[in-house]
Design an enzyme around this catalytic site. Structure first.
Site, PDB file in Angstrom:
ATOM      1  N   SER E  96       0.808  -1.221   0.000  1.00  0.00           N
ATOM      2  CA  SER E  96       0.000   0.000   0.000  1.00  0.00           C
ATOM      3  C   SER E  96       0.842   1.274   0.000  1.00  0.00           C
ATOM      4  O   SER E  96       0.317   2.359  -0.236  1.00  0.00           O
ATOM      5  CB  SER E  96      -0.971   0.003   1.183  1.00  0.00           C
ATOM      6  OG  SER E  96      -0.330   0.383   2.357  1.00  0.00           O
ATOM      7  N   LYS E 139      -6.840   4.637   8.253  1.00  0.00           N
ATOM      8  CA  LYS E 139      -5.799   5.499   7.700  1.00  0.00           C
ATOM      9  C   LYS E 139      -6.252   6.961   7.651  1.00  0.00           C
ATOM     10  O   LYS E 139      -5.471   7.875   7.941  1.00  0.00           O
ATOM     11  CB  LYS E 139      -5.414   5.021   6.288  1.00  0.00           C
ATOM     12  CG  LYS E 139      -4.587   3.742   6.266  1.00  0.00           C
ATOM     13  CD  LYS E 139      -4.410   3.205   4.834  1.00  0.00           C
ATOM     14  CE  LYS E 139      -3.417   2.063   4.783  1.00  0.00           C
ATOM     15  NZ  LYS E 139      -3.333   1.448   3.424  1.00  0.00           N
TER      16      LYS E 139
END
Ligand SMILES: [Ca+2]
Ligand SMILES: [Ca+2]
Ligand SMILES: [Ca+2]
Ligand SMILES: [Ca+2]
Ligand SMILES: [Ca+2]
Ligand SMILES: [Ca+2]
Ligand SMILES: [Ca+2]
Ligand SMILES: [Ca+2]
Ligand SMILES: [Ca+2]
Ligand SMILES: [Ca+2]
Ligand SMILES: [Ca+2]
Ligand SMILES: [Ca+2]
Lengths: 211, 211, 211, 211, 211, 211
Positions: E96, E139
């Protein structure tokens, strides 16, 4: 069919050793072969780290004693060395093939013939000493069964031979050594094998040599 | 569909071997291929260490006996060698593909055609001896099923063939060898394959050769 | 969102394969990309050893058949090849992406466009044979769901297609091959992609090419 | 026969150390040998990572203090160094052979003779400090049994000697050091061994030197 | 103190990413730094294999799209690249950070300033696609807490943002991309950082450049 | 005897750090040493991967900031760097020796003397930030016991110092930093050590330098 018999001494670089496994003693063959190259060493035969170290020590000793062994030290960089120990399916380890390795490599680089019906077992060191190894009784029985007539051993292993029934080994000769140079002197004949490779140094490198 | 059939001999470098696994015998193909390069060897096909060693030993033997095999030793540094053993999903190991490797590599470097309907199994050594291997009965049944007519084996494996019902293998021919050079003589025809690669030595290196 | 859809054929070197995992079939993308270099191959995408071997075999085949594929073999040493298989978090292995790798690499080195709405699955060998693979039913269902219209498979996998309900796949075309060269002929169009890289050989090396 | 005895000081590069294992103390030999080369270091003897690091530190110290040790720093690139610690079957590890390594390597590169009947134990650092080690009592008993007369130790290990019955070690001499250079001064005689190698720098490289 | 805050954009090559661990979301910094060299890549920060692959893919993409990114491709061989991801004690893995790596490397090679208060998360591919990643909610909460104002995400992750309470993120801007080149365009300002390195190509190599 | 005491600052490249283990705090020494070479880095002292990464990051930072540190960047390719952390028997890991590594390496390449009675602990990053570390209380107690007078720490670790009984540390000075360049400024004196190595750049390479 995995108990081997002695197989002659026609080929330089092939020397008979003695092995000791969980199923008893056996002989084994150290096969050393040279091909034009740059000094690379290749080891095959399912070898453990300690047995590989024996080959490295043998080569280091030969490099350091090239003059005494009558090898031009410059040829070490003109040939690749391959050492194989059959059979491939059997894992092998331990230091006891040391003097056999030393003899095989010296024979390969000198092309001197190995003495007939000879086997050997013993650890090598960098300073030239031969060290004792285990399993002597089983190894000697295997040697006799394989038609070996002479055996080279470390002096410290003499006591192990004395424990074997004398009658059984009365037709075998034992050489006890403590110095690695003595192994080479006992094991290699002064003559070269038939169809010996020409290992002498070539000014222009190995490439030209084989045109 | 994982029991393979014989597939012809049109391509240099492809030789039929015999494998023995927990689910019975099978044939396998050793595929050796050359491309312009510098002497690198690449091995694929999910191979274990002992089987990889067979390829290294085969190559060392070919390098040391280049003259006898009529290969200019200088070409070894002008080609890269790739050896593959299908199928990729099956892990493979053991020394029994040794003579098959030897034959495949020799065929690749000479471009000589492999004999038709031939398979083989046997371990190789550095000094040129062929050693016996296991699973002979299962391998022979697989060979027959795959339309193999001739099989090369180690002399010490003859006793395993004698244990197979004679009637079953009456239309197959068995060659028993103890020397690796004999395998090559039996397996490779004197003629090259159609559209053979030109493996002869080039003064200026391989680069120019293919302009 | 981890079931992917077909994504077009604008980029050279990107080919759609078929994967089969514990959670069913899926399509996957083999991405091959060239950059000026020296012939290095880099593999990413969380690939297992067998899948990495497929890339090595594909590259070896392309090198050995460069002329037939209309690639100047000298360019192999002027470009670095990177092969990636998204997505990075998913471990991938097995030989079934072989023909997809072969097609992606050939497209990268020729810049030829890949046929539209095409996917493929099959193992490759060094001698040019395509081998059958597993999970065909699941892979075909995934292909249909992802808007694939044509699929290339090994001839030996035809029986797996015949087991799928004909009505379900009536608008899909299947190509059965046994030779790797046929895959390339079926999968790559004769035209180059738009904005194709210039992969032709440069006398002075790649450095000058991009001043 | 695995308890060793002192073996003399005829050979440069061989120094007696002290080891401490689960079966008690013993002496060991560090063997360092040079052969014409390019500065490569080879380590054998079944050594663990920490013991290998001792050799690397010793060599780094010698390189950084070449002038003080009267070694022409240019010879480091003209010789290969091999360090072996018998016996091969025994795994060895730990930092306590550090000063023994240092002395062996210095003796090899200077060909100076090692003092007679001397053994030593202590860790080395890069900045030249000697650090204390364990198992002193067992090591000293082994040294006495092996006919060692003098021992070099870290100053911090003096308290361990004071705990040994004084009568038992009354005929042994102990040297306590905290600086690595002091070890070399105590251990190496100013004279070279008989038949010393010529390690001086050669303008044209090592090749010419041995014609 | 292991929840980090945004730290400005003064340094080229440092880009803020978003991480998702078992203890929630956090921001992380990708630090890319160049020093005169030969094109070597070094990766530190306790990175797993998949995260290391992201750096390799980012570099391959930049090499293949150098012209579009206005980087002279010849400089890649004149600088060594070091990528570090603090903190060293935390193992990190996964794909990611891909677009963050891409942006950091592009900033390092162009010395372009990174947009203020910007963070990003997304996987990269070799063909230029941005792929979706997990843990978006955690996140984004971490980004807000760390004073991030803008976030770049994969288009496929838009649905994850829509699931977050709108009021909570009303002062944040989200950019949804599917093409890697769009990330660079969004993230890097046209201006260089203050005291930017001179990365332009030097005829005589990098050595002379810094006399 | 494994609790160490401060040992002076006579040698360039040796810096005192603070360690925290399961048996409490201790000081440790980072030893950096240069010898004529080609830019190789060697790490010894039983170091884990994260601690090794600290050395790589420190070296990268010094390379990128050579001018600011008044090091001619060309000397990096003329010396080999060895970093050792005694004692060899103790495994060590973690990022907290980062600033100690940085200071030791900078001292080695500048030969600047380290400030007396100084210790430090803190993680480093590539962009020049100092990060906080754990075990501060135990480390400070060990520092006091070892006769340390000044300690450099990350600004974020100030709160850990405030938790220690003020009276206990009243004769110690604490420096809180967030920038790595500040560590070097605080730790290294402007003067060189006695008998400093000459690290200046040599036109003809390092070989000639030591004739
Ligand atoms: Ca046997
Ligand atoms: Ca033996
Ligand atoms: Ca099969
Ligand atoms: Ca076979
Ligand atoms: Ca997917
Ligand atoms: Ca596929
Ligand atoms: Ca002993
Ligand atoms: Ca010792
Ligand atoms: Ca954090
Ligand atoms: Ca990220
Ligand atoms: Ca300590
Ligand atoms: Ca520290």
């Amino acid at each position: 069919y995995d108990k081997d018999a002695y197989e002659g001494n026609e080929v330089a670089g092939v020397v008979t050793g003695l092995a000791w496994t969980s199923v008893g003693g056996d002989i084994l063959f150290i096969e050393a072969s040279l091909s034009p190259g740059k000094g690379k060493m290749t080891l095959t035969g399912n070898l453990g780290d300690v047995m590989k170290e024996s080959a490295v020590i043998a080569m280091a000793y030969i490099r350091a004693h090239a003059q005494e062994l009558e090898i031009d030290h410059r040829v070490f960089d003109q040939w690749d060395l391959h050492i194989h120990v059959p059979a491939g399916a059997t894992p092998k380890d331990g230091p006891s093939a040391g003097i056999t390795m030393l003899t095989a490599l010296t024979s390969a680089f000198t092309q001197r013939q190995v003495k007939q019906h000879l086997a050997m077992t013993g650890e090598i060191t960098l300073r030239g000493k031969v060290l004792p190894v285990g399993g002597i009784k089983e190894k000697i029985l295997a040697a006799k069964r394989a038609n070996i007539k002479e055996v080279i051993l470390c002096k410290s292993n003499q006591k192990d031979i004395l424990e074997i029934k004398a009658d059984y080994i009365k037709d075998m000769t034992f050489h006890y050594v403590s110095n690695m140079m003595d192994v080479v002197k006992l094991a290699l004949l002064p003559v070269k094998v038939k169809n010996a490779l020409d290992i002498s140094y070539r000014e222009e490198g190995n490439k030209q040599k084989q045109d």
